[in-house]
Design a protein around this motif. Structure first.
Motif, mmCIF file in Angstrom:
data_model
loop_
_atom_site.group_PDB
_atom_site.id
_atom_site.type_symbol
_atom_site.label_atom_id
_atom_site.label_comp_id
_atom_site.label_asym_id
_atom_site.label_seq_id
_atom_site.Cartn_x
_atom_site.Cartn_y
_atom_site.Cartn_z
ATOM 1 N N LEU A 150 -11.106 2.576 14.333
ATOM 2 C CA LEU A 150 -9.936 3.010 15.086
ATOM 3 C C LEU A 150 -8.817 3.360 14.125
ATOM 4 C CD1 LEU A 150 -9.884 0.320 17.931
ATOM 5 C CD2 LEU A 150 -10.955 2.574 17.963
ATOM 6 N N LYS A 151 -8.183 4.456 14.386
ATOM 7 C CA LYS A 151 -7.047 4.889 13.577
ATOM 8 C C LYS A 151 -5.805 4.847 14.449
ATOM 9 C CE LYS A 151 -5.865 8.418 10.146
ATOM 10 N NZ LYS A 151 -6.271 9.737 9.577
ATOM 11 N N GLN A 198 -31.628 -5.064 11.753
ATOM 12 C CA GLN A 198 -30.705 -5.952 12.457
ATOM 13 C C GLN A 198 -29.348 -5.270 12.532
ATOM 14 O OE1 GLN A 198 -30.242 -9.794 10.676
ATOM 15 N NE2 GLN A 198 -28.919 -10.576 12.312
ATOM 16 N N PHE A 199 -28.781 -5.299 13.713
ATOM 17 C CA PHE A 199 -27.489 -4.638 13.926
ATOM 18 C C PHE A 199 -26.368 -5.666 13.878
ATOM 19 C CE2 PHE A 199 -24.093 -3.427 16.908
ATOM 20 C CZ PHE A 199 -23.667 -2.263 16.296
ATOM 21 N N GLU A 200 -25.349 -5.396 13.063
ATOM 22 C CA GLU A 200 -24.153 -6.233 13.004
ATOM 23 C C GLU A 200 -22.956 -5.371 13.388
ATOM 24 O OE1 GLU A 200 -24.287 -9.980 10.039
ATOM 25 O OE2 GLU A 200 -23.898 -8.056 9.099
ATOM 26 N N ARG A 201 -22.334 -5.762 14.468
ATOM 27 C CA ARG A 201 -21.198 -4.987 14.956
ATOM 28 C C ARG A 201 -19.984 -5.238 14.072
ATOM 29 N NH1 ARG A 201 -19.124 -6.135 20.904
ATOM 30 N NH2 ARG A 201 -19.085 -8.225 20.005
ATOM 31 N N THR A 202 -19.283 -4.183 13.720
ATOM 32 C CA THR A 202 -18.058 -4.285 12.924
ATOM 33 C C THR A 202 -16.955 -3.483 13.605
ATOM 34 O OG1 THR A 202 -18.687 -2.381 11.553
ATOM 35 C CG2 THR A 202 -19.291 -4.578 10.751
ATOM 36 N N ILE A 203 -15.749 -3.912 13.372
ATOM 37 C CA ILE A 203 -14.566 -3.210 13.874
ATOM 38 C C ILE A 203 -13.633 -2.980 12.692
ATOM 39 C CG2 ILE A 203 -12.531 -3.354 15.338
ATOM 40 C CD1 ILE A 203 -14.165 -4.948 17.318
ATOM 41 N N ILE A 204 -13.319 -1.734 12.445
ATOM 42 C CA ILE A 204 -12.417 -1.354 11.353
ATOM 43 C C ILE A 204 -11.199 -0.678 11.963
ATOM 44 C CG2 ILE A 204 -12.137 -0.006 9.246
ATOM 45 C CD1 ILE A 204 -15.161 -0.188 8.845
ATOM 46 N N ILE A 205 -10.034 -1.166 11.605
ATOM 47 C CA ILE A 205 -8.780 -0.602 12.101
ATOM 48 C C ILE A 205 -7.978 -0.083 10.920
ATOM 49 C CG2 ILE A 205 -6.640 -1.065 13.345
ATOM 50 C CD1 ILE A 205 -8.086 -3.221 14.874
ATOM 51 N N PHE A 209 5.724 -1.592 6.259
ATOM 52 C CA PHE A 209 5.523 -2.017 7.639
ATOM 53 C C PHE A 209 4.509 -3.155 7.659
ATOM 54 C CE2 PHE A 209 7.005 2.303 8.002
ATOM 55 C CZ PHE A 209 7.813 2.299 9.128
ATOM 56 N N SER A 210 4.702 -4.064 8.592
ATOM 57 C CA SER A 210 3.736 -5.145 8.767
ATOM 58 C C SER A 210 2.512 -4.607 9.502
ATOM 59 C CB SER A 210 4.344 -6.296 9.564
ATOM 60 O OG SER A 210 5.441 -6.853 8.876
ATOM 61 N N PHE A 211 1.322 -5.061 9.036
ATOM 62 C CA PHE A 211 0.108 -4.656 9.724
ATOM 63 C C PHE A 211 0.103 -5.282 11.114
ATOM 64 C CE2 PHE A 211 -4.418 -4.527 10.700
ATOM 65 C CZ PHE A 211 -4.739 -3.239 10.290
ATOM 66 N N LEU A 212 -0.486 -4.575 12.054
ATOM 67 C CA LEU A 212 -0.440 -5.016 13.448
ATOM 68 C C LEU A 212 -1.184 -6.328 13.663
ATOM 69 C CD1 LEU A 212 -3.463 -4.349 14.791
ATOM 70 C CD2 LEU A 212 -2.616 -2.029 14.647
ATOM 71 N N GLY A 213 -0.891 -6.969 14.775
ATOM 72 C CA GLY A 213 -1.601 -8.165 15.180
ATOM 73 C C GLY A 213 -2.768 -7.814 16.090
ATOM 74 N N LEU A 214 -3.817 -8.611 16.010
ATOM 75 C CA LEU A 214 -5.039 -8.337 16.754
ATOM 76 C C LEU A 214 -5.443 -9.592 17.518
ATOM 77 C CD1 LEU A 214 -7.178 -6.079 17.152
ATOM 78 C CD2 LEU A 214 -8.507 -7.195 15.354
ATOM 79 N N THR A 215 -5.721 -9.444 18.803
ATOM 80 C CA THR A 215 -6.190 -10.549 19.645
ATOM 81 C C THR A 215 -7.476 -10.113 20.323
ATOM 82 O OG1 THR A 215 -3.933 -11.340 20.023
ATOM 83 C CG2 THR A 215 -5.629 -12.086 21.544
ATOM 84 N N PHE A 236 -8.132 -3.036 8.400
ATOM 85 C CA PHE A 236 -8.600 -4.365 8.802
ATOM 86 C C PHE A 236 -10.087 -4.246 9.104
ATOM 87 C CE2 PHE A 236 -9.616 -7.400 12.177
ATOM 88 C CZ PHE A 236 -9.135 -8.581 11.657
ATOM 89 N N PHE A 237 -10.884 -5.140 8.512
ATOM 90 C CA PHE A 237 -12.339 -5.134 8.696
ATOM 91 C C PHE A 237 -12.757 -6.489 9.252
ATOM 92 C CE2 PHE A 237 -16.588 -6.188 7.241
ATOM 93 C CZ PHE A 237 -17.318 -5.064 7.573
#
Length: 451
Positions: A262-263, A381-388, A83-89, A219-220
């Motif tokens: 996010l899962k 120092q805080f660095e926001r990350t988003i992992i999918i 499967f193709s990994f999803l797109g993110l906007t 995705f990171f």
């Protein structure tokens, strides 16, 4: 001899010929003159009743073919399928006061310190423009009589406002894109239809990642160059565009000072090869190569919606909003034009956009949040990350044809044969008899004129 032949042609009993050529039940009894008239009427009534039920059955089968030729069924998916990994906007309305003041001075020649009143007015306009979506055009009403705001390149203004958070060219991950939600950043492969630089050219984004059952698919990302700003995160098919308020686009609003894991679960919908043989109106879906759009290609439901919106905008107000990069030759709406669209209720106009026959949708099944950066955060120092993370399905839905064109023809033949005892050969015989009748009548008339 000629007069004798004409008499023979005129003496032909076409009713008897019809009964002989037809294999419809009871037809010979209707034409038999040795039977009582009541018997002949009885058999005629039987033929009419049988014909009614045959036609009614054929219409019922036609309705079934038109409305429900396809069923959905669950099936186990092969472990070798990818499967193709999803797109993110990612979208935001980030801006700095320094950038706003500089933009006001460059665009309208107003110094914020020398003329704070006019500067505040133009700052309000830029604030509205940076938060303008396809469904809140009415927020431009305070500026409807200002001609100094016409003939502006609104997309260029947004690029300058968000200059600090635009994606870096290296490493290639996301590209800026103009959408119905404003200026955003995306991994979609359709960046040519949202290119904010005035050209319908594809921008560099990360390549499509294929996910299998035997590899970890995730995705990171540190959004907006690690600048803390609200994030509206749209998750969609990587070969689609993000569409706000669309059932195929997931929206997740990320807090300014929180990291997320996010899962997501993939929902797969496939189709049998026989589905393509059905008309689009009956199968209620399209393949990518069945494009019917004016400004986009190939066919995607998101592109269909955008194409429909552009068409309605041009029809109602003779212009398109600036967040549609397609149709580059079409005039772009100024404030008056966008308010015209709002008054025209253009979003309520119908759009006939069917889904793809083979598509993937997504749903969030788990969400983990880690807060940081506030007064309770003990780190330096805080660095926001988003992992999918994307979970692949073990089962998926498949479109299968349960009532094909061949079955429709056979059901017609079965109904006609059951109630009338006729077949397609009977129809051919009746056509032949009708053509013979016409030929003889025409020949008789021609001979009568020559005499």
């Amino acid at each position: 001899m000629k007069s004798q032949r004409q008499k023979q042609e005129k003496s032909i009993d076409w009713g008897a010929e019809l009964c002989q050529e037809s294999s419809i039940h009871s037809m010979p009894y209707v034409c038999r003159r040795d039977l009582h008239w009541s018997e002949r009427i009885f058999w005629l009534a039987m033929i009419l009743a049988s014909g009614y039920y045959a036609i009614n059955t054929c219409l019922a089968q036609w309705g079934r073919f038109r409305d429900n030729p396809i069923v959905y069924e669950y099936e186990y998916l092969s472990a070798l399928r990818n499967f193709s990994f999803l797109g993110l906007t990612l979208c935001t309305h980030y801006e700095t006061q320094e950038q706003v003041d500089l933009l006001i001075k460059e665009t309208w020649g107003v110094d914020a310190k020398a003329d704070p009143t006019r500067a505040a007015y133009y700052q309000g306009f830029l604030h509205v423009l940076n938060r303008l979506h396809y469904d809140n055009l009415d927020t431009l009403k305070p500026f409807k009589n200002d001609t100094s705001l016409d003939n502006l390149n609104y997309v260029k203004l947004l690029l300058q406002l968000q200059e600090e958070i635009l994606p870096h060219p290296e490493p290639v991950l996301m590209a800026p894109i103009i959408t119905e939600a404003g200026l955003c950043q995306t991994t979609s492969q359709l960046t040519r239809f949202g290119n904010p630089y005035g050209k319908q050219e594809a921008l560099n984004v990360t390549a499509v990642k294929k996910c299998g059952y035997f590899n970890d698919c995730h995705f990171f990302h540190k959004p907006f160059n690690s600048i803390l700003t609200p994030v509206a995160m749209y998750m969609h098919d990587v070969k689609e565009l993000a569409l706000p308020h669309d059932q195929r686009t997931l929206l997740f609003n990320a807090k300014t000072k929180s990291s997320y894991v996010l899962k997501l679960l993939v929902n797969s919908i496939s189709a049998d090869s026989e589905v393509r043989n059905l008309p689009v109106a009956y199968r209620k879906c399209r393949y990518r190569d069945e494009n019917n759009l004016k400004y986009y290609w190939p066919y995607h439901p998101s592109l269909c919606r955008l194409d429909c919106r552009i068409t309605w905008a041009l029809s109602l107000c003779q212009c398109k909003p600036f967040f549609y990069a397609a149709a580059p030759k079409a005039p772009v709406c100024n404030i008056t034009g966008m308010l015209c669209l709002d008054r025209s209720k253009w979003l309520e106009k119908p759009c006939n956009c069917v889904p793809l026959c083979r598509e993937s949708t997504y749903s969030i099944i788990e969400e983990y949040e880690q807060s940081g950066g506030d007064e309770n955060y003990a780190g330096e120092q805080f660095e926001r990350t988003i992992i999918i993370k994307m979970d692949l399905p073990k089962m998926g839905m498949k479109r299968r044809v349960v009532f094909s064109t061949d079955q429709l023809i056979m059901s017609f033949g079965g109904a006609i044969g059951l109630f009338l005892g006729a077949s397609f050969m009977t129809i051919y015989g009746l056509i032949y008899l009708f053509l013979t009748f016409l030929a003889l009548k025409c020949r008789c008339r021609l001979r009568g004129k020559t005499l």
